[in-house]
Design a protein around this motif. Structure first.
Motif, mmCIF file in Angstrom:
data_model
loop_
_atom_site.group_PDB
_atom_site.id
_atom_site.type_symbol
_atom_site.label_atom_id
_atom_site.label_comp_id
_atom_site.label_asym_id
_atom_site.label_seq_id
_atom_site.Cartn_x
_atom_site.Cartn_y
_atom_site.Cartn_z
ATOM 1 N N LEU A 23 3.101 45.749 18.839
ATOM 2 C CA LEU A 23 3.790 46.960 19.283
ATOM 3 C C LEU A 23 2.837 48.146 19.323
ATOM 4 O O LEU A 23 2.822 48.922 20.289
ATOM 5 C CB LEU A 23 4.980 47.259 18.365
ATOM 6 C CG LEU A 23 6.200 46.354 18.530
ATOM 7 C CD1 LEU A 23 7.205 46.604 17.417
ATOM 8 C CD2 LEU A 23 6.846 46.582 19.894
ATOM 9 N N THR A 24 2.032 48.282 18.295
ATOM 10 C CA THR A 24 1.059 49.385 18.254
ATOM 11 C C THR A 24 0.051 49.264 19.384
ATOM 12 O O THR A 24 -0.239 50.235 20.096
ATOM 13 C CB THR A 24 0.329 49.401 16.897
ATOM 14 O OG1 THR A 24 1.287 49.601 15.858
ATOM 15 C CG2 THR A 24 -0.715 50.513 16.862
ATOM 16 N N ALA A 25 -0.488 48.064 19.552
ATOM 17 C CA ALA A 25 -1.477 47.833 20.609
ATOM 18 C C ALA A 25 -0.863 48.051 21.985
ATOM 19 O O ALA A 25 -1.488 48.626 22.881
ATOM 20 C CB ALA A 25 -2.040 46.421 20.498
ATOM 21 N N ALA A 26 0.370 47.585 22.160
ATOM 22 C CA ALA A 26 1.029 47.713 23.462
ATOM 23 C C ALA A 26 1.236 49.172 23.832
ATOM 24 O O ALA A 26 1.013 49.563 24.982
ATOM 25 C CB ALA A 26 2.367 46.974 23.433
ATOM 26 N N ARG A 27 1.671 49.992 22.881
ATOM 27 C CA ARG A 27 1.855 51.420 23.175
ATOM 28 C C ARG A 27 0.545 52.034 23.668
ATOM 29 O O ARG A 27 0.529 52.801 24.631
ATOM 30 C CB ARG A 27 2.345 52.147 21.921
ATOM 31 C CG ARG A 27 3.760 51.810 21.523
ATOM 32 C CD ARG A 27 4.261 52.650 20.366
ATOM 33 N NE ARG A 27 5.501 52.099 19.852
ATOM 34 C CZ ARG A 27 5.609 51.414 18.731
ATOM 35 N NH1 ARG A 27 4.539 51.208 17.972
ATOM 36 N NH2 ARG A 27 6.776 50.943 18.339
ATOM 37 N N GLU A 28 -0.548 51.692 23.012
ATOM 38 C CA GLU A 28 -1.845 52.246 23.397
ATOM 39 C C GLU A 28 -2.263 51.771 24.783
ATOM 40 O O GLU A 28 -2.671 52.572 25.629
ATOM 41 C CB GLU A 28 -2.903 51.841 22.361
ATOM 42 C CG GLU A 28 -2.669 52.420 20.979
ATOM 43 C CD GLU A 28 -3.616 51.837 19.942
ATOM 44 O OE1 GLU A 28 -4.406 50.922 20.298
ATOM 45 O OE2 GLU A 28 -3.558 52.282 18.774
ATOM 46 N N VAL A 29 -2.171 50.471 25.029
ATOM 47 C CA VAL A 29 -2.639 49.905 26.293
ATOM 48 C C VAL A 29 -1.757 50.339 27.458
ATOM 49 O O VAL A 29 -2.250 50.674 28.543
ATOM 50 C CB VAL A 29 -2.725 48.365 26.209
ATOM 51 C CG1 VAL A 29 -3.099 47.769 27.559
ATOM 52 C CG2 VAL A 29 -3.743 47.955 25.144
ATOM 53 N N PHE A 30 -0.437 50.364 27.271
ATOM 54 C CA PHE A 30 0.456 50.783 28.346
ATOM 55 C C PHE A 30 0.236 52.240 28.720
ATOM 56 O O PHE A 30 0.258 52.607 29.891
ATOM 57 C CB PHE A 30 1.913 50.561 27.954
ATOM 58 C CG PHE A 30 2.388 49.142 28.105
ATOM 59 C CD1 PHE A 30 2.238 48.461 29.303
ATOM 60 C CD2 PHE A 30 2.998 48.481 27.049
ATOM 61 C CE1 PHE A 30 2.675 47.155 29.459
ATOM 62 C CE2 PHE A 30 3.440 47.182 27.189
ATOM 63 C CZ PHE A 30 3.284 46.518 28.393
ATOM 64 N N VAL A 31 0.032 53.079 27.720
ATOM 65 C CA VAL A 31 -0.203 54.495 28.008
ATOM 66 C C VAL A 31 -1.549 54.693 28.692
ATOM 67 O O VAL A 31 -1.681 55.478 29.625
ATOM 68 C CB VAL A 31 -0.110 55.335 26.712
ATOM 69 C CG1 VAL A 31 -0.639 56.739 26.938
ATOM 70 C CG2 VAL A 31 1.339 55.408 26.234
ATOM 71 N N GLU A 32 -2.556 53.951 28.243
ATOM 72 C CA GLU A 32 -3.891 54.077 28.829
ATOM 73 C C GLU A 32 -3.961 53.527 30.251
ATOM 74 O O GLU A 32 -4.593 54.109 31.128
ATOM 75 C CB GLU A 32 -4.912 53.330 27.964
ATOM 76 C CG GLU A 32 -5.178 53.967 26.613
ATOM 77 C CD GLU A 32 -5.991 53.045 25.714
ATOM 78 O OE1 GLU A 32 -6.478 51.995 26.201
ATOM 79 O OE2 GLU A 32 -6.138 53.372 24.518
ATOM 80 N N GLN A 33 -3.323 52.390 30.498
ATOM 81 C CA GLN A 33 -3.522 51.671 31.755
ATOM 82 C C GLN A 33 -2.284 51.579 32.636
ATOM 83 O O GLN A 33 -2.357 51.089 33.765
ATOM 84 C CB GLN A 33 -4.030 50.254 31.458
ATOM 85 C CG GLN A 33 -5.338 50.262 30.667
ATOM 86 C CD GLN A 33 -5.826 48.852 30.367
ATOM 87 O OE1 GLN A 33 -5.543 47.902 31.087
ATOM 88 N NE2 GLN A 33 -6.581 48.706 29.286
ATOM 89 N N GLY A 34 -1.136 52.056 32.151
ATOM 90 C CA GLY A 34 0.096 51.926 32.909
ATOM 91 C C GLY A 34 0.629 50.508 32.836
ATOM 92 O O GLY A 34 -0.032 49.596 32.331
#
Length: 200
Positions: A23-34
């Motif tokens: 969940l933590t990683a996903a929030r970061e990656v989704f915000v960074e890369q869409g």
């Protein structure tokens, strides 16, 4: 004393902490890369787990995004698909409106309000949200549109999001407190026109 595992390349075991890490990683990656740019492999790599753990814990990228970024307690594509296909095609607009309202009402409307405020405050979250809805909600709406599918889907979105803002964010009465069925009957024909009738 922590248990040492034999997971390859120092990855995490498939325990409960894996879910939180994803969940933590996903929030970061989704915000960074869409939504489009983020991949299951990239999220798993950021979390330090095997990519199979995404399917194990969330069932796939779509559900992971819903929980990590949108914090949705349901799958919007599944709800929308059922509303579009189950019943009289001439009453799709009512069903879509009813489904939208009953789903958010069941959770007190607070999640919708938080989502709208989050999007308004963060451009990157807004970008990720647009990607998600284009590939899931808008794509589902486009399956019933005979022409101008992107425009029709966007028009439906303006109606439903506007209704949600008035009911759950600004809470204007009587829209904030009136029965769902009243709103479904009132708004449904407009949604129906956006979906299936001539726009000119």
């Amino acid at each position: 004393m922590p248990i040492v595992t034999s997971a390859p390349r120092g990855r995490r075991p498939g325990g409960a902490d894996t879910r939180a890490a994803l969940l933590t990683a996903a929030r970061e990656v989704f915000v960074e890369q869409g939504y489009d740019g983020a991949t299951v492999r990239a999220i798993a790599r950021r979390a330090g787990v095997d990519a199979a753990m995404v399917n194990h814990w969330f069932g796939g990228k779509e559900s992971l995004f819903a929980e990590a970024v949108l914090k949705l307690p349901f799958n919007p594509r599944e709800h929308l698909a059922q509303a579009l296909r189950d019943g009289d095609p001439a009453l799709m607009g009512e069903r879509v409106t009813r489904t939208f309202l009953t789903t958010w009402d069941a959770h007190g409307g607070g999640i919708f309000a938080a989502l709208i405020r989050s999007v308004a405050a963060h451009d990157q979250v807004s970008h990720a949200l647009r990607d998600f809805f284009h590939h899931n909600v808008f794509a589902e709406l486009a399956t019933v549109a005979k022409d101008n599918a992107p425009l029709r889907a966007n028009l439906v979105a303006t109606q439903l999001i506007g209704l949600g803002i008035v009911r759950y964010v600004t809470r204007f009465d009587p829209t904030a407190t009136v029965e769902v069925e009243t709103l479904a009957k009132a708004v449904g024909p407009t949604i129906q026109r956006y979906l299936t009738e001539p726009l000119d």
